[in-house]
Design a protein around this motif. Structure first.
Motif, PDB file in Angstrom:
ATOM      1  N   GLY A   1       0.771  -1.233   0.000  1.00  0.00           N
ATOM      2  CA  GLY A   1       0.000   0.000   0.000  1.00  0.00           C
ATOM      3  C   GLY A   1       0.797   1.274   0.000  1.00  0.00           C
ATOM      4  N   GLY A   2       2.108   1.181  -0.004  1.00  0.00           N
ATOM      5  CA  GLY A   2       2.904   2.400  -0.050  1.00  0.00           C
ATOM      6  C   GLY A   2       2.734   3.109  -1.380  1.00  0.00           C
ATOM      7  N   GLY A   3       3.249   4.319  -1.470  1.00  0.00           N
ATOM      8  CA  GLY A   3       3.151   5.067  -2.707  1.00  0.00           C
ATOM      9  C   GLY A   3       3.631   6.476  -2.533  1.00  0.00           C
ATOM     10  N   SER A   4       3.288   7.309  -3.509  1.00  0.00           N
ATOM     11  CA  SER A   4       3.723   8.699  -3.510  1.00  0.00           C
ATOM     12  C   SER A   4       2.493   9.599  -3.512  1.00  0.00           C
ATOM     13  CB  SER A   4       4.586   8.972  -4.741  1.00  0.00           C
ATOM     14  OG  SER A   4       5.030  10.300  -4.745  1.00  0.00           O
ATOM     15  N   VAL A   5       2.451  10.542  -2.574  1.00  0.00           N
ATOM     16  CA  VAL A   5       1.326  11.463  -2.476  1.00  0.00           C
ATOM     17  C   VAL A   5       1.837  12.876  -2.250  1.00  0.00           C
ATOM     18  CG1 VAL A   5      -0.244   9.718  -1.542  1.00  0.00           C
ATOM     19  CG2 VAL A   5       1.099  11.139   0.014  1.00  0.00           C
ATOM     20  N   GLN A   6       0.938  13.837  -2.393  1.00  0.00           N
ATOM     21  CA  GLN A   6       1.288  15.219  -2.112  1.00  0.00           C
ATOM     22  C   GLN A   6       0.949  15.556  -0.658  1.00  0.00           C
ATOM     23  OE1 GLN A   6      -0.862  17.382  -5.210  1.00  0.00           O
ATOM     24  NE2 GLN A   6       1.043  17.579  -6.381  1.00  0.00           N
ATOM     25  N   THR A   7       1.576  16.584  -0.162  1.00  0.00           N
ATOM     26  CA  THR A   7       1.317  17.048   1.202  1.00  0.00           C
ATOM     27  C   THR A   7      -0.172  17.287   1.414  1.00  0.00           C
ATOM     28  OG1 THR A   7       3.499  18.051   1.406  1.00  0.00           O
ATOM     29  CG2 THR A   7       1.776  18.888   2.857  1.00  0.00           C
ATOM     30  N   GLY A   8      -0.654  16.777   2.553  1.00  0.00           N
ATOM     31  CA  GLY A   8      -2.063  16.952   2.881  1.00  0.00           C
ATOM     32  C   GLY A   8      -2.948  15.797   2.474  1.00  0.00           C
ATOM     33  N   ASN A   9      -2.433  14.944   1.633  1.00  0.00           N
ATOM     34  CA  ASN A   9      -3.222  13.798   1.176  1.00  0.00           C
ATOM     35  C   ASN A   9      -3.103  12.624   2.135  1.00  0.00           C
ATOM     36  OD1 ASN A   9      -3.989  15.315  -0.952  1.00  0.00           O
ATOM     37  ND2 ASN A   9      -2.923  14.116  -2.524  1.00  0.00           N
ATOM     38  N   SER A  10      -3.816  11.543   1.799  1.00  0.00           N
ATOM     39  CA  SER A  10      -3.877  10.363   2.663  1.00  0.00           C
ATOM     40  C   SER A  10      -3.354   9.122   1.958  1.00  0.00           C
ATOM     41  CB  SER A  10      -5.321  10.119   3.104  1.00  0.00           C
ATOM     42  OG  SER A  10      -5.830  11.216   3.818  1.00  0.00           O
ATOM     43  N   LEU A  11      -2.971   8.148   2.762  1.00  0.00           N
ATOM     44  CA  LEU A  11      -2.489   6.869   2.253  1.00  0.00           C
ATOM     45  C   LEU A  11      -2.771   5.817   3.327  1.00  0.00           C
ATOM     46  CD1 LEU A  11      -0.968   6.094  -0.388  1.00  0.00           C
ATOM     47  CD2 LEU A  11       1.146   6.183   0.938  1.00  0.00           C
ATOM     48  N   LYS A  12      -3.091   4.620   2.888  1.00  0.00           N
ATOM     49  CA  LYS A  12      -3.331   3.520   3.827  1.00  0.00           C
ATOM     50  C   LYS A  12      -2.403   2.369   3.481  1.00  0.00           C
ATOM     51  CE  LYS A  12      -7.128   0.841   5.868  1.00  0.00           C
ATOM     52  NZ  LYS A  12      -8.608   0.633   5.827  1.00  0.00           N
ATOM     53  N   VAL A  13      -1.624   1.947   4.447  1.00  0.00           N
ATOM     54  CA  VAL A  13      -0.741   0.804   4.260  1.00  0.00           C
ATOM     55  C   VAL A  13      -1.275  -0.379   5.055  1.00  0.00           C
ATOM     56  CG1 VAL A  13       1.321   2.113   3.662  1.00  0.00           C
ATOM     57  CG2 VAL A  13       0.802   1.679   6.059  1.00  0.00           C
ATOM     58  N   SER A  14      -1.012  -1.567   4.546  1.00  0.00           N
ATOM     59  CA  SER A  14      -1.523  -2.786   5.161  1.00  0.00           C
ATOM     60  C   SER A  14      -0.385  -3.731   5.508  1.00  0.00           C
ATOM     61  CB  SER A  14      -2.485  -3.497   4.201  1.00  0.00           C
ATOM     62  OG  SER A  14      -3.561  -2.664   3.848  1.00  0.00           O
ATOM     63  N   CYS A  15      -0.667  -4.587   6.468  1.00  0.00           N
ATOM     64  CA  CYS A  15       0.321  -5.559   6.909  1.00  0.00           C
ATOM     65  C   CYS A  15      -0.380  -6.909   7.059  1.00  0.00           C
ATOM     66  CB  CYS A  15       0.923  -5.116   8.236  1.00  0.00           C
ATOM     67  SG  CYS A  15       1.997  -6.329   9.007  1.00  0.00           S
ATOM     68  N   ASP A  16       0.020  -7.856   6.253  1.00  0.00           N
ATOM     69  CA  ASP A  16      -0.505  -9.219   6.347  1.00  0.00           C
ATOM     70  C   ASP A  16       0.503 -10.080   7.087  1.00  0.00           C
ATOM     71  OD1 ASP A  16      -1.884  -8.846   3.092  1.00  0.00           O
ATOM     72  OD2 ASP A  16      -2.955  -8.905   4.998  1.00  0.00           O
ATOM     73  N   THR A  17       0.020 -10.786   8.094  1.00  0.00           N
ATOM     74  CA  THR A  17       0.898 -11.648   8.870  1.00  0.00           C
ATOM     75  C   THR A  17       0.362 -13.074   8.861  1.00  0.00           C
ATOM     76  OG1 THR A  17      -0.292 -11.327  10.934  1.00  0.00           O
ATOM     77  CG2 THR A  17       1.377  -9.699  10.393  1.00  0.00           C
ATOM     78  N   SER A  18       1.215 -14.008   9.167  1.00  0.00           N
ATOM     79  CA  SER A  18       0.794 -15.410   9.219  1.00  0.00           C
ATOM     80  C   SER A  18      -0.154 -15.584  10.389  1.00  0.00           C
ATOM     81  CB  SER A  18       2.006 -16.327   9.354  1.00  0.00           C
ATOM     82  OG  SER A  18       2.835 -15.909  10.408  1.00  0.00           O
ATOM     83  N   ARG A  19      -1.338 -15.978  10.094  1.00  0.00           N
ATOM     84  CA  ARG A  19      -2.449 -15.951  11.045  1.00  0.00           C
ATOM     85  C   ARG A  19      -2.212 -16.810  12.276  1.00  0.00           C
ATOM     86  NH1 ARG A  19      -8.780 -16.675   9.350  1.00  0.00           N
ATOM     87  NH2 ARG A  19      -9.683 -16.259  11.387  1.00  0.00           N
ATOM     88  N   ARG A  20      -1.552 -17.910  12.089  1.00  0.00           N
ATOM     89  CA  ARG A  20      -1.417 -18.846  13.193  1.00  0.00           C
ATOM     90  C   ARG A  20      -0.666 -18.246  14.365  1.00  0.00           C
ATOM     91  NH1 ARG A  20       1.723 -24.251  11.880  1.00  0.00           N
ATOM     92  NH2 ARG A  20       3.368 -22.723  11.653  1.00  0.00           N
ATOM     93  N   THR A  21       0.332 -17.442  14.074  1.00  0.00           N
ATOM     94  CA  THR A  21       1.169 -16.924  15.151  1.00  0.00           C
ATOM     95  C   THR A  21       0.857 -15.487  15.526  1.00  0.00           C
ATOM     96  OG1 THR A  21       2.852 -16.266  13.562  1.00  0.00           O
ATOM     97  CG2 THR A  21       3.093 -18.422  14.581  1.00  0.00           C
ATOM     98  N   SER A  22       0.206 -14.735  14.668  1.00  0.00           N
ATOM     99  CA  SER A  22       0.113 -13.300  14.912  1.00  0.00           C
ATOM    100  C   SER A  22      -1.244 -12.826  15.391  1.00  0.00           C
ATOM    101  CB  SER A  22       0.490 -12.536  13.647  1.00  0.00           C
ATOM    102  OG  SER A  22      -0.426 -12.850  12.621  1.00  0.00           O
TER     103      SER A  22
END
Length: 122
Positions: A8-29
């Motif tokens: 979900g990373g990327g390039s945006v201008q000042t004042g804008n929004s961005l959402k990053v995600s993190c997927d982890t192995s379900r069994r342990t996390s």
């Protein structure tokens, strides 16, 4: 070994929004706290936000309070970043903590992702 993958990373201008995600192995996390950290060129990696295993406890760095929101859906953790400024530009890393709470200290981390790049232009 816990698996951690950011997206979900990327390039945006000042004042804008961005959402990053993190997927982890379900069994342990699913029962572990998760933290977001970031590292800008020439700087040390720093804490951004963390969330407990059930989402009931959240912590933020002073520099992002009121602008960033961390949330989770079981083993997937999100970081909503609003009103971004150039100082937020960095590589963002997701990390799974050893315990159910915490995740704000790098010494508490059992597994790291490879990071996702966030760029913010003036």
């Amino acid at each position: 070994q816990v698996r951690v993958t950011e997206s979900g990373g990327g390039s945006v201008q000042t004042g804008n929004s961005l959402k990053v995600s993190c997927d982890t192995s379900r069994r342990t996390s699913s029962n572990n706290a998760v933290g977001w950290f970031r590292q800008a060129p020439g700087k040390e990696r720093e804490f951004v936000a963390s969330i407990s295993w059930n989402g009931g406890s959240k912590n933020y760095a002073d520099s992002v309070k009121g602008r960033f929101t961390i949330s989770r859906d079981m083993s997937t953790v999100y970081l909503q970043m609003n009103n971004l400024i150039p100082e937020d530009a960095a590589k963002y890393f997701c990390a799974v903590a050893r315990g159910s709470y915490g995740g704000a200290s790098q010494s508490s981390i059992q597994g790291w992702g490879r990071g996702t790049q966030v760029a913010v232009s003036p």
